[in-house]
Motif scaffolding. Structure first.
Motif, short mmCIF file in Angstrom:
data_model
loop_
_atom_site.label_atom_id
_atom_site.label_comp_id
_atom_site.label_asym_id
_atom_site.label_seq_id
_atom_site.Cartn_x
_atom_site.Cartn_y
_atom_site.Cartn_z
N ALA A 61 24.12 -13.06 -16.67
CA ALA A 61 22.66 -12.95 -16.70
C ALA A 61 22.14 -12.24 -15.46
CB ALA A 61 22.03 -14.34 -16.83
N ARG A 62 22.66 -12.61 -14.30
CA ARG A 62 22.24 -11.94 -13.06
C ARG A 62 22.60 -10.45 -13.10
NH1 ARG A 62 23.72 -16.80 -10.90
NH2 ARG A 62 25.85 -16.17 -10.45
N GLY A 63 23.80 -10.13 -13.55
CA GLY A 63 24.25 -8.75 -13.58
C GLY A 63 23.53 -7.89 -14.60
N ALA A 64 23.04 -8.51 -15.67
CA ALA A 64 22.35 -7.76 -16.73
C ALA A 64 20.83 -7.85 -16.60
CB ALA A 64 22.78 -8.28 -18.10
N VAL A 66 18.77 -10.41 -16.98
CA VAL A 66 18.11 -11.22 -18.01
C VAL A 66 18.21 -12.69 -17.60
CG1 VAL A 66 18.60 -9.56 -19.88
CG2 VAL A 66 20.17 -11.47 -19.47
N THR A 67 17.46 -13.54 -18.28
CA THR A 67 17.53 -14.98 -18.00
C THR A 67 18.82 -15.55 -18.58
OG1 THR A 67 16.42 -15.62 -20.05
CG2 THR A 67 15.01 -15.16 -18.11
N ARG A 68 19.20 -16.72 -18.10
CA ARG A 68 20.39 -17.38 -18.66
C ARG A 68 20.21 -17.69 -20.13
NH1 ARG A 68 21.49 -22.04 -14.52
NH2 ARG A 68 19.29 -21.72 -14.21
N GLN A 69 18.97 -18.07 -20.50
CA GLN A 69 18.70 -18.36 -21.91
C GLN A 69 18.90 -17.11 -22.76
OE1 GLN A 69 16.77 -19.08 -19.32
NE2 GLN A 69 16.46 -21.30 -19.32
N SER A 70 18.39 -15.97 -22.28
CA SER A 70 18.58 -14.71 -23.01
C SER A 70 20.05 -14.34 -23.08
CB SER A 70 17.80 -13.58 -22.35
OG SER A 70 16.41 -13.81 -22.45
N MET A 71 20.78 -14.57 -22.01
CA MET A 71 22.20 -14.24 -22.01
C MET A 71 22.95 -15.11 -23.02
SD MET A 71 24.65 -12.30 -21.21
CE MET A 71 23.79 -11.24 -20.07
N ASN A 72 22.52 -16.36 -23.21
CA ASN A 72 23.15 -17.19 -24.24
C ASN A 72 23.06 -16.51 -25.60
OD1 ASN A 72 24.19 -19.45 -22.91
ND2 ASN A 72 22.19 -20.43 -22.82
N VAL A 73 21.89 -15.95 -25.91
CA VAL A 73 21.68 -15.26 -27.19
C VAL A 73 22.56 -14.01 -27.25
CG1 VAL A 73 19.97 -14.05 -28.61
CG2 VAL A 73 19.34 -16.17 -27.43
N VAL A 74 22.61 -13.25 -26.16
CA VAL A 74 23.44 -12.05 -26.09
C VAL A 74 24.90 -12.41 -26.34
CG1 VAL A 74 24.32 -10.25 -24.54
CG2 VAL A 74 21.87 -10.75 -24.60
#
Length: 147
Positions: A61-64, A66-74
């Motif tokens: 999430a930090r590297g992209a 986005v939020t951790r929640q958004s990264m979960n979806v990704v």
């Protein structure tokens, strides 16, 4: 123009120009990545995992950006698409390290050339002699705003 004075033309502000460039980059990447059935955050995640296999959701999430929640979806989308694997559970902590599958490596390699071509077009727009200074300036701007 001082900090407290509104700009006569907001389009002449540095922040506006940076946002315009970032929006143009994002739009170009969105268009290019559609051909590979990827979003920009998915592509960023694949690139990060190719460079550093086993990153956690929070690290990705930090590297992209986005939020951790958004990264979960990704991550769920990438896993459902067969591009990454993650264990159902882990022996240590809560982080579930992600890894690219063979299909993830193939899709990344295909999409990478399109994204790198966009980066090259953007880089070519800056005179070569000024590029190191521009990159250093961008790094300084990020540093003063990060903390």
């Amino acid at each position: 123009m001082d900090e407290g004075t509104p700009a006569d033309d907001v389009t002449q502000r540095l922040g506006y120009r940076l946002k315009r460039a970032a929006a143009a980059l994002r739009g170009a990447m969105d268009r290019a990545l559609r051909a590979y059935d990827l979003t920009v955050p998915q592509y960023a995640c694949l690139e990060l995992l190719d460079q550093r296999p086993g990153l956690s959701n929070a690290e990705l999430a930090r590297g992209a950006f986005v939020t951790r929640q958004s990264m979960n979806v990704v991550l769920r989308g990438l896993q459902d698409g067969g591009l990454i694997t993650r264990p159902a559970t882990t022996d240590r902590g809560r982080a579930l390290p992600a890894h690219l599958t063979e299909e993830g490596h193939r899709r990344l390699a295909a999409a990478r050339s399109a994204v790198y071509a966009i980066d090259r077009r953007m880089t070519d727009a800056v005179p070569e002699s000024r590029l190191p200074e521009l990159l250093a300036d961008l790094d300084r701007m990020a540093s003063v705003l990060d903390g």
